[in-house]
Design a protein around this motif. Structure first.
Motif, PDB file in Angstrom:
ATOM      1  N   LEU A 196       0.827  -1.207   0.000  1.00 47.39           N
ATOM      2  CA  LEU A 196       0.000   0.000   0.000  1.00 47.39           C
ATOM      3  C   LEU A 196       0.862   1.257   0.000  1.00 47.39           C
ATOM      4  N   LEU A 197       1.934   1.259   0.799  1.00 55.94           N
ATOM      5  CA  LEU A 197       2.809   2.425   0.872  1.00 55.94           C
ATOM      6  C   LEU A 197       3.552   2.647  -0.445  1.00 55.94           C
ATOM      7  N   PHE A 198       4.077   1.568  -1.019  1.00 50.16           N
ATOM      8  CA  PHE A 198       4.832   1.719  -2.264  1.00 50.16           C
ATOM      9  C   PHE A 198       3.941   2.198  -3.401  1.00 50.16           C
ATOM     10  N   ASN A 199       2.757   1.601  -3.522  1.00 48.11           N
ATOM     11  CA  ASN A 199       1.865   1.996  -4.609  1.00 48.11           C
ATOM     12  C   ASN A 199       1.342   3.416  -4.423  1.00 48.11           C
ATOM     13  N   ALA A 200       1.150   3.835  -3.163  1.00 43.61           N
ATOM     14  CA  ALA A 200       0.757   5.222  -2.906  1.00 43.61           C
ATOM     15  C   ALA A 200       1.851   6.180  -3.352  1.00 43.61           C
ATOM     16  N   LEU A 201       3.114   5.849  -3.049  1.00 44.46           N
ATOM     17  CA  LEU A 201       4.229   6.681  -3.492  1.00 44.46           C
ATOM     18  C   LEU A 201       4.333   6.709  -5.016  1.00 44.46           C
ATOM     19  N   LEU A 202       4.125   5.561  -5.645  1.00 44.85           N
ATOM     20  CA  LEU A 202       4.187   5.494  -7.099  1.00 44.85           C
ATOM     21  C   LEU A 202       3.111   6.366  -7.742  1.00 44.85           C
ATOM     22  N   MET A 203       1.909   6.335  -7.188  1.00 48.25           N
ATOM     23  CA  MET A 203       0.826   7.133  -7.763  1.00 48.25           C
ATOM     24  C   MET A 203       0.998   8.622  -7.469  1.00 48.25           C
ATOM     25  N   LEU A 204       1.657   8.972  -6.357  1.00 49.73           N
ATOM     26  CA  LEU A 204       1.979  10.382  -6.120  1.00 49.73           C
ATOM     27  C   LEU A 204       2.863  10.910  -7.240  1.00 49.73           C
ATOM     28  N   MET A 248       3.247   9.535 -10.328  1.00 52.05           N
ATOM     29  CA  MET A 248       2.542   9.497 -11.599  1.00 52.05           C
ATOM     30  C   MET A 248       1.498  10.610 -11.693  1.00 52.05           C
ATOM     31  N   SER A 249       0.858  10.960 -10.580  1.00 50.50           N
ATOM     32  CA  SER A 249      -0.123  12.042 -10.590  1.00 50.50           C
ATOM     33  C   SER A 249       0.545  13.367 -10.916  1.00 50.50           C
ATOM     34  N   LEU A 250       1.717  13.591 -10.321  1.00 51.93           N
ATOM     35  CA  LEU A 250       2.439  14.838 -10.589  1.00 51.93           C
ATOM     36  C   LEU A 250       2.876  14.910 -12.049  1.00 51.93           C
ATOM     37  N   LEU A 251       3.396  13.801 -12.583  1.00 47.44           N
ATOM     38  CA  LEU A 251       3.824  13.785 -13.984  1.00 47.44           C
ATOM     39  C   LEU A 251       2.640  13.956 -14.929  1.00 47.44           C
ATOM     40  N   SER A 252       1.525  13.285 -14.628  1.00 44.68           N
ATOM     41  CA  SER A 252       0.333  13.413 -15.472  1.00 44.68           C
ATOM     42  C   SER A 252      -0.193  14.842 -15.475  1.00 44.68           C
ATOM     43  N   LEU A 253      -0.224  15.457 -14.299  1.00 41.84           N
ATOM     44  CA  LEU A 253      -0.706  16.831 -14.205  1.00 41.84           C
ATOM     45  C   LEU A 253       0.204  17.781 -14.976  1.00 41.84           C
ATOM     46  N   GLY A 254       1.522  17.562 -14.875  1.00 40.81           N
ATOM     47  CA  GLY A 254       2.453  18.397 -15.625  1.00 40.81           C
ATOM     48  C   GLY A 254       2.260  18.268 -17.125  1.00 40.81           C
ATOM     49  N   LEU A 255       2.053  17.045 -17.617  1.00 42.80           N
ATOM     50  CA  LEU A 255       1.819  16.837 -19.051  1.00 42.80           C
ATOM     51  C   LEU A 255       0.485  17.437 -19.489  1.00 42.80           C
ATOM     52  N   PHE A 256      -0.525  17.347 -18.635  1.00 40.08           N
ATOM     53  CA  PHE A 256      -1.821  17.948 -18.958  1.00 40.08           C
ATOM     54  C   PHE A 256      -1.687  19.460 -19.115  1.00 40.08           C
ATOM     55  N   ALA A 297      -3.763  26.447  -9.175  1.00 38.85           N
ATOM     56  CA  ALA A 297      -3.112  25.186  -9.538  1.00 38.85           C
ATOM     57  C   ALA A 297      -2.595  24.444  -8.319  1.00 38.85           C
ATOM     58  N   ALA A 298      -2.103  25.184  -7.314  1.00 37.38           N
ATOM     59  CA  ALA A 298      -1.535  24.539  -6.118  1.00 37.38           C
ATOM     60  C   ALA A 298      -2.598  23.714  -5.387  1.00 37.38           C
ATOM     61  N   ARG A 299      -3.817  24.214  -5.340  1.00 41.16           N
ATOM     62  CA  ARG A 299      -4.892  23.489  -4.669  1.00 41.16           C
ATOM     63  C   ARG A 299      -5.211  22.189  -5.400  1.00 41.16           C
ATOM     64  N   PHE A 300      -5.226  22.249  -6.728  1.00 41.80           N
ATOM     65  CA  PHE A 300      -5.544  21.042  -7.488  1.00 41.80           C
ATOM     66  C   PHE A 300      -4.407  20.029  -7.443  1.00 41.80           C
ATOM     67  N   VAL A 301      -3.169  20.484  -7.281  1.00 39.18           N
ATOM     68  CA  VAL A 301      -2.054  19.541  -7.106  1.00 39.18           C
ATOM     69  C   VAL A 301      -2.291  18.671  -5.871  1.00 39.18           C
ATOM     70  N   GLY A 302      -2.689  19.295  -4.774  1.00 42.32           N
ATOM     71  CA  GLY A 302      -3.003  18.524  -3.568  1.00 42.32           C
ATOM     72  C   GLY A 302      -4.154  17.560  -3.776  1.00 42.32           C
TER      73      GLY A 302
END
Length: 220
Positions: free
Chosen positions: A97-105, A107-115, A126-131
Motif C-alpha cells: 500500500l505504501l509503495f503503490n501510494a508513493l508510485l501514484m503520487l 505518476m499524478s504529478l507527472l500526469s498533471l504536468g503533461l496535462f 493550480a496549487a490546490r488542485f495539485v493537492g
C-alpha cells in the motif's frame, strides 16, 4: 512494533529497488500517459475546464490500473511462499500500500504536468488542485492494491479486478469530481474540507479492509 516497521521498510525498499532496476515498466506507463495526452491534444486542442477535469481523472484511472494493479500480479507463487516464510500478512500488505501510494503520487504529478503542458491550464488555483490530484492518486492506488491482492488468488484476475473495481472506484471518482468542481471554481466555496475528509475516511476504510481480509488470502 519495531520489528514490524523494519520488515515493512525492507519490503518497501525491495519494491522500490525493483522498480528502479526494471525501469521499462515505469517508462512504459509514462509513455502511455504522454501518448494519450498528445492524442487528446491533437483531437481537442485545449478543452474547457469541465472537459479537462474529466479527462484528467479518466487518465488517472487508467494510469492506476497499469502502474499499481500489477503489484501482486507480477509476484510468482514461489516468491509469495518465500515472503510467507519471512514476514506476516499485515507487514506485506502495508508495504504494498505504501509503495503503490508513493508510485501514484509521482505518476499524478507527472500526469498533471503533461496535462498543463499540452492541454493548457484552466485552473484558477493550480496549487490546490495539485493537492487534490495527489489525494486522488493515493485513493485510487489503495483501492487497486486491495483489488490486486484479491484478484491475484484467482485465475481470471483481470476480469475479477474489473468486476470488483467498478462499485468501489465509481464512488471515489464521483467524490473526486465534486472536489475538483469546488477547486476549479473562481470563488472559494464551502464544503471542500468536508468532502476531502470523506475521501480520507474512504481511504482509511480500504486500508482497514485490507488488513482484515488479506491475512485470509495470505494463508491460502
Amino acid at each position: 512494533m519495531k520489528g514490524s516497521l523494519s520488515q515493512i521498510w525492507a519490503l518497501f525498499k525491495k519494491d522500490l529497488l525493483l522498480e528502479v532496476r526494471q525501469q521499462y515498466s515505469f517508462y512504459g506507463v509514462l509513455l502511455y500517459v504522454a501518448s494519450t495526452i498528445f492524442v487528446l491534444y491533437l483531437a481537442m486542442g485545449q478543452p474547457e475546464a469541465d472537459v479537462w477535469k474529466g479527462l484528467f481523472w479518466m487518465i488517472q484511472l487508467f494510469v492506476c490500473v497499469n502502474a499499481v494493479a500489477k503489484s501482486f500480479l507480477q509476484e510468482g507463487r514461489g516468491r509469495l511462499l518465500y515472503f510467507y516464510s519471512i514476514t506476516g500478512a499485515t507487514n506485506f500488505i502495508l508495504s504494498k500500500l505504501l509503495f503503490n501510494a508513493l508510485l501514484m503520487l509521482l505518476m499524478s504529478l507527472l500526469s498533471l504536468g503533461l496535462f498543463i503542458l499540452m492541454l493548457g491550464n484552466p485552473m484558477p488555483d493550480a496549487a490546490r488542485f495539485v493537492g487534490i490530484s495527489w489525494l486522488g492518486g493515493v485513493s485510487l492506488s489503495l483501492v487497486f492494491t486491495f483489488l490486486a491482492a484479491i484478484a491475484a488468488r484467482a485465475q481470471q484476475s483481470a476480469a475479477l479486478m474489473a468486476i470488483l473495481g467498478f462499485p468501489l472506484v465509481i464512488p471515489q471518482l464521483l467524490l473526486l469530481n465534486k472536489i475538483s468542481n469546488i477547486a476549479f471554481a473562481a470563488v472559494l466555496q464551502g464544503g471542500l474540507g468536508w468532502m476531502m475528509m470523506v475521501l480520507v475516511a474512504l481511504d482509511v476504510m480500504i486500508v482497514v479492509l485490507s488488513l482484515i481480509l488479506f491475512p485470509f488470502l495470505w494463508k491460502d
